[in-house]
Structure formats: C-alpha cells, structure tokens
Design a protein around this motif. Structure first.
Motif, PDB file in Angstrom:
ATOM      1  N   LEU A 202       2.741   1.466  -0.209  1.00  0.00           N
ATOM      2  CA  LEU A 202       3.046   1.952  -1.558  1.00  0.00           C
ATOM      3  C   LEU A 202       2.071   3.057  -1.962  1.00  0.00           C
ATOM      4  N   THR A 203       0.810   2.877  -1.637  1.00  0.00           N
ATOM      5  CA  THR A 203      -0.192   3.903  -1.943  1.00  0.00           C
ATOM      6  C   THR A 203       0.086   5.184  -1.164  1.00  0.00           C
ATOM      7  N   THR A 204       0.501   5.038   0.100  1.00  0.00           N
ATOM      8  CA  THR A 204       0.840   6.203   0.912  1.00  0.00           C
ATOM      9  C   THR A 204       1.977   6.998   0.293  1.00  0.00           C
ATOM     10  N   VAL A 205       2.992   6.292  -0.187  1.00  0.00           N
ATOM     11  CA  VAL A 205       4.131   6.954  -0.854  1.00  0.00           C
ATOM     12  C   VAL A 205       3.657   7.717  -2.095  1.00  0.00           C
ATOM     13  N   ALA A 206       2.797   7.072  -2.881  1.00  0.00           N
ATOM     14  CA  ALA A 206       2.299   7.709  -4.107  1.00  0.00           C
ATOM     15  C   ALA A 206       1.479   8.964  -3.788  1.00  0.00           C
ATOM     16  N   LEU A 207       0.637   8.886  -2.766  1.00  0.00           N
ATOM     17  CA  LEU A 207      -0.177  10.032  -2.377  1.00  0.00           C
ATOM     18  C   LEU A 207       0.690  11.192  -1.898  1.00  0.00           C
ATOM     19  N   LYS A 208       1.645  10.878  -1.035  1.00  0.00           N
ATOM     20  CA  LYS A 208       2.504  11.924  -0.476  1.00  0.00           C
ATOM     21  C   LYS A 208       3.381  12.542  -1.558  1.00  0.00           C
ATOM     22  N   GLY A 209       3.781  11.739  -2.526  1.00  0.00           N
ATOM     23  CA  GLY A 209       4.597  12.260  -3.613  1.00  0.00           C
ATOM     24  C   GLY A 209       3.843  13.226  -4.505  1.00  0.00           C
ATOM     25  N   ASN A 210       2.546  13.005  -4.654  1.00  0.00           N
ATOM     26  CA  ASN A 210       1.728  13.884  -5.486  1.00  0.00           C
ATOM     27  C   ASN A 210       1.203  15.097  -4.731  1.00  0.00           C
ATOM     28  N   ASN A 211       1.052  14.960  -3.414  1.00  0.00           N
ATOM     29  CA  ASN A 211       0.557  16.073  -2.604  1.00  0.00           C
ATOM     30  C   ASN A 211       1.199  15.998  -1.220  1.00  0.00           C
ATOM     31  N   PRO A 212       2.345  16.674  -1.035  1.00  0.00           N
ATOM     32  CA  PRO A 212       3.055  16.604   0.258  1.00  0.00           C
ATOM     33  C   PRO A 212       2.235  17.120   1.433  1.00  0.00           C
ATOM     34  N   ASP A 213       1.251  17.978   1.186  1.00  0.00           N
ATOM     35  CA  ASP A 213       0.447  18.554   2.265  1.00  0.00           C
ATOM     36  C   ASP A 213      -0.799  17.726   2.588  1.00  0.00           C
ATOM     37  N   LEU A 214      -1.005  16.636   1.873  1.00  0.00           N
ATOM     38  CA  LEU A 214      -2.197  15.817   2.058  1.00  0.00           C
ATOM     39  C   LEU A 214      -2.167  15.113   3.415  1.00  0.00           C
ATOM     40  N   PHE A 215      -3.286  15.169   4.152  1.00  0.00           N
ATOM     41  CA  PHE A 215      -3.413  14.439   5.411  1.00  0.00           C
ATOM     42  C   PHE A 215      -3.839  13.002   5.084  1.00  0.00           C
ATOM     43  N   ILE A 216      -3.014  12.030   5.467  1.00  0.00           N
ATOM     44  CA  ILE A 216      -3.236  10.635   5.072  1.00  0.00           C
ATOM     45  C   ILE A 216      -3.502   9.765   6.291  1.00  0.00           C
ATOM     46  N   ILE A 217      -4.589   9.010   6.236  1.00  0.00           N
ATOM     47  CA  ILE A 217      -4.929   8.022   7.264  1.00  0.00           C
ATOM     48  C   ILE A 217      -4.776   6.646   6.628  1.00  0.00           C
ATOM     49  N   THR A 218      -3.885   5.828   7.176  1.00  0.00           N
ATOM     50  CA  THR A 218      -3.577   4.528   6.572  1.00  0.00           C
ATOM     51  C   THR A 218      -3.925   3.398   7.536  1.00  0.00           C
ATOM     52  N   GLU A 219      -4.645   2.428   7.033  1.00  0.00           N
ATOM     53  CA  GLU A 219      -4.960   1.242   7.824  1.00  0.00           C
ATOM     54  C   GLU A 219      -3.858   0.204   7.634  1.00  0.00           C
ATOM     55  N   ILE A 220      -3.287  -0.258   8.734  1.00  0.00           N
ATOM     56  CA  ILE A 220      -2.228  -1.264   8.718  1.00  0.00           C
ATOM     57  C   ILE A 220      -2.687  -2.463   9.551  1.00  0.00           C
ATOM     58  N   LEU A 221      -2.406  -3.659   9.061  1.00  0.00           N
ATOM     59  CA  LEU A 221      -2.873  -4.870   9.727  1.00  0.00           C
ATOM     60  C   LEU A 221      -1.827  -5.503  10.638  1.00  0.00           C
ATOM     61  N   THR A 222      -0.539  -5.369  10.289  1.00  0.00           N
ATOM     62  CA  THR A 222       0.527  -5.998  11.078  1.00  0.00           C
ATOM     63  C   THR A 222       1.346  -4.929  11.797  1.00  0.00           C
ATOM     64  N   LYS A 223       1.690  -5.200  13.033  1.00  0.00           N
ATOM     65  CA  LYS A 223       2.319  -4.205  13.901  1.00  0.00           C
ATOM     66  C   LYS A 223       3.668  -3.733  13.373  1.00  0.00           C
ATOM     67  N   HIS A 224       4.472  -4.645  12.808  1.00  0.00           N
ATOM     68  CA  HIS A 224       5.826  -4.261  12.403  1.00  0.00           C
ATOM     69  C   HIS A 224       5.856  -3.364  11.165  1.00  0.00           C
ATOM     70  N   GLN A 225       4.688  -3.139  10.543  1.00  0.00           N
ATOM     71  CA  GLN A 225       4.648  -2.249   9.386  1.00  0.00           C
ATOM     72  C   GLN A 225       4.200  -0.828   9.747  1.00  0.00           C
ATOM     73  N   ILE A 226       3.919  -0.589  11.029  1.00  0.00           N
ATOM     74  CA  ILE A 226       3.454   0.740  11.434  1.00  0.00           C
ATOM     75  C   ILE A 226       4.509   1.801  11.147  1.00  0.00           C
ATOM     76  N   GLN A 227       5.761   1.535  11.565  1.00  0.00           N
ATOM     77  CA  GLN A 227       6.824   2.512  11.351  1.00  0.00           C
ATOM     78  C   GLN A 227       7.062   2.770   9.863  1.00  0.00           C
ATOM     79  N   ASN A 228       6.946   1.713   9.056  1.00  0.00           N
ATOM     80  CA  ASN A 228       7.123   1.899   7.613  1.00  0.00           C
ATOM     81  C   ASN A 228       6.038   2.801   7.030  1.00  0.00           C
ATOM     82  N   ALA A 229       4.813   2.626   7.527  1.00  0.00           N
ATOM     83  CA  ALA A 229       3.711   3.484   7.060  1.00  0.00           C
ATOM     84  C   ALA A 229       3.944   4.938   7.459  1.00  0.00           C
ATOM     85  N   MET A 230       4.463   5.147   8.690  1.00  0.00           N
ATOM     86  CA  MET A 230       4.765   6.506   9.137  1.00  0.00           C
ATOM     87  C   MET A 230       5.897   7.110   8.301  1.00  0.00           C
ATOM     88  N   ARG A 231       6.911   6.308   8.014  1.00  0.00           N
ATOM     89  CA  ARG A 231       8.010   6.800   7.173  1.00  0.00           C
ATOM     90  C   ARG A 231       7.527   7.136   5.767  1.00  0.00           C
TER      91      ARG A 231
END
Length: 333
Positions: A202-231
C-alpha cells in the motif's frame, strides 16, 4: 488600494514579521520626530533613528541625548511604547524558535529540500542504514517517515523526521516526496508477516502515485507477495527472510563451526553487496568458475538472480545464462 485591503494584507503576514514591521515603523517615526524637534543634537534622520533603536531597546549608549523638554517627553513615550514592542518582538521570536525546534523533533515540519532519500519505518534495519550513511560521510539528505515514534532526537543528523503514515498523501507531501530520488520501505516488525507485506505494498502504491519517477526499494517478507509489490511500482524487492533463513540453515548443518553465528553477521559491517548484470564473457560458465574469477579479485560471489528469483549459493555446476544478475560481496575499503 483602500485601507481595508491594506489591513487584510497586513494581518495575513506572519506574527513575527508583523511585529518586526511595527517596530521598524515605530522607530523610524520617533527618529524622524526627534530630528525635527532637535536638529542640532540629531543632525540627520539616521541619527534620530539610531537613537530611537538604542533607546527603545534599553541599550542606551548615550551618544545622542535629547536636551529639550519636548525631546525628553518624546523619549519617555519611546521607552514606554517602543521598549514594549521590542521586548514583545524578542519574546515572540524566541518562542517561535523554541516551537520550531519542538515541531522539528516531533515530526511536524515540512521538508523543503530535494533529491533526498526517504526511509519509511524506524527499526533496527533503518537505524543501521542511517548509521552507515553517516559513518561513510555520504553527502545525502535523509527523511524518515514513521508513525510509531513520538519524537526523534535532533542529533540524528542528517535525518529529517516526519511523523505519520507513509500511505497518507498529506504526510508524503510533508516529506516532499515529489522531489525525492529514492525511497526505502522496511517491513513493520510489530505486524504479522502478511499484514506487514500488505502495508508495504500500500505504501509503494502511494509513493508511486505521488512520484512516478521515484526509485522504490520495498522489503517483502512472504514470497507470494513479491509480484504484487512489483506491480505496485517497486523497482527492487528485497526478501530479508530468504537471506537470513539461508544463513541459519548453513550454520545449523555446519559440521565444524568455527565461531559464533553473530560474529558472521558482523562481517557485513565492513562489506557491501554489489549487484550487476552477468558479463558476456561469463555466459555459459558454471557458478564455480565465476566464483573463482571473483575470488581472484578478493570478492565473493554469493548469489544470482534469475527471472526475479534470488538463488543464494546455487550448486557449483549450475550454468549462468544471459539475463542473470550477480550478487557479489566486496570490501568497502
């Protein structure tokens, strides 16, 4: 422009600035009056204004002194009126400075800089990252967004603290996210893994929505959420659980442990991870052959990334392919 319009403009000005304007106008008025009342003792208007400031602030150098009764009466009014305004201005200014320092510590001040790094979540990983930035004397401005901290000590330079949720557009505006160059989202250790990952996405979505050019590094704990974080817009997804689990596995089943496991982690204080695309000359070679090559350069090949999957210490006979990324551990010094 009529008087009412001027009055509205005046009262829109901040209090400290209004007080300063009032003090300046009052001192100028008394300075002009004393010049015309006693032109011999106050040859120029500037001499009169200088006397007004010295007298009104109760400094009293005594280089200019009114001698007439009218001049002394004017001085009495100046001390009563001007002195009060100057004292009130100084007290208000001091209170503003103290309030600003308190707001800065409690995360209520908007960040005005640009090209900065935004860290989201105050935890041990964030603290270590900040310490590394400071120790390496990197010329980077850092903004921390966190809603669990009540205040942050001001000696945590060069960090600027913004208190609140990073999924809130108002808080992101305080961090000047539109002008940031990079954001690091760390998982909340107080939440369950699934919930922490959802918050990070959710935070990744908010960041990208406010700054599409922002480089975002996201820590994910569960494997099946990796693709969702990339999306959601994450440029890099880090699964800390994978790396730590692998370290635990190797330590548990090592036949002849040489030193405690915690000392193994201390090695990383003087090392850095480097990631880069597989060189063309390495295409088709085995992991062992590539490891030998980097060992000759005093670097350790520890993992490869293939199709978005991190493979730590793969079998030595595994051949590397075009499109693979290498993770190498190298010395900082």
């Amino acid at each position: 422009m009529n008087y009412r319009a001027l009055q509205q403009i005046y009262f829109r000005i901040p209090v400290v600035l209004r007080l300063l304007i009032t003090v300046l106008a009052l001192m100028a008025l008394f300075g002009v009056l004393i010049h015309f009342l006693e032109p011999t003792n106050f040859p120029t208007i500037f001499d009169g204004i200088w006397w007004a400031f010295v007298t009104g602030s109760t400094v009293g150098y005594g280089d200019f002194v009114p001698l007439s009764v009218t001049g002394r009466l004017l001085a009495i009014f100046l001390i009563l009126a001007g002195g009060g305004f100057v004292t009130f201005y100084m007290a208000n200014l001091s209170a503003r400075v103290v309030r600003y320092e308190q707001d800065l510590s409690s995360g209520d001040v908007t960040y005005k800089g640009n090209d900065h790094i935004v860290l989201i979540g105050w935890n041990e990983r964030t603290r270590q990252l900040l310490d590394m930035i400071i120790e390496r004397e990197l010329d980077e401005s850092v903004v921390l967004i966190d809603q669990s901290l009540q205040n942050l000590p001001l000696n945590k330079s060069p960090i600027h603290f913004v208190r609140g949720s990073a999924s809130d557009d108002t808080i992101l505006a305080k961090a000047n996210i539109k002008e940031a160059k990079c954001a690091v989202i760390t998982s909340d250790p107080s939440e369950k893994e699934q919930q922490a990952d959802q918050s990070s996405i959710l935070t990744t979505v908010a960041l990208k929505g406010n700054n599409p050019d922002l480089f975002i590094i996201t820590e994910i704990l569960t494997k099946h959420q990796i693709q969702n974080a990339m999306r959601a817009g994450a440029n890099t997804v880090i699964r800390s659980n994978d790396f730590m689990s692998t370290l635990f596995f190797h330590e548990i089943f090592r036949k002849d442990p040489v030193k405690p496991f915690n000392l193994l982690l201390d090695v990383f204080d003087e090392q850095q991870f480097k990631q880069f695309e597989l060189p063309k000359e390495m295409n088709g070679k085995t992991f062992l052959e590539c490891s030998d090559f980097y060992a000759q350069h005093e670097e350790i090949l520890i993992a490869i990334i293939r199709n978005g999957e991190l493979l730590i210490n793969p079998p030595f006979h595994k051949k590397l392919e075009t499109g693979d990324s290498l993770i190498v551990l190298a010395s900082l010094y």
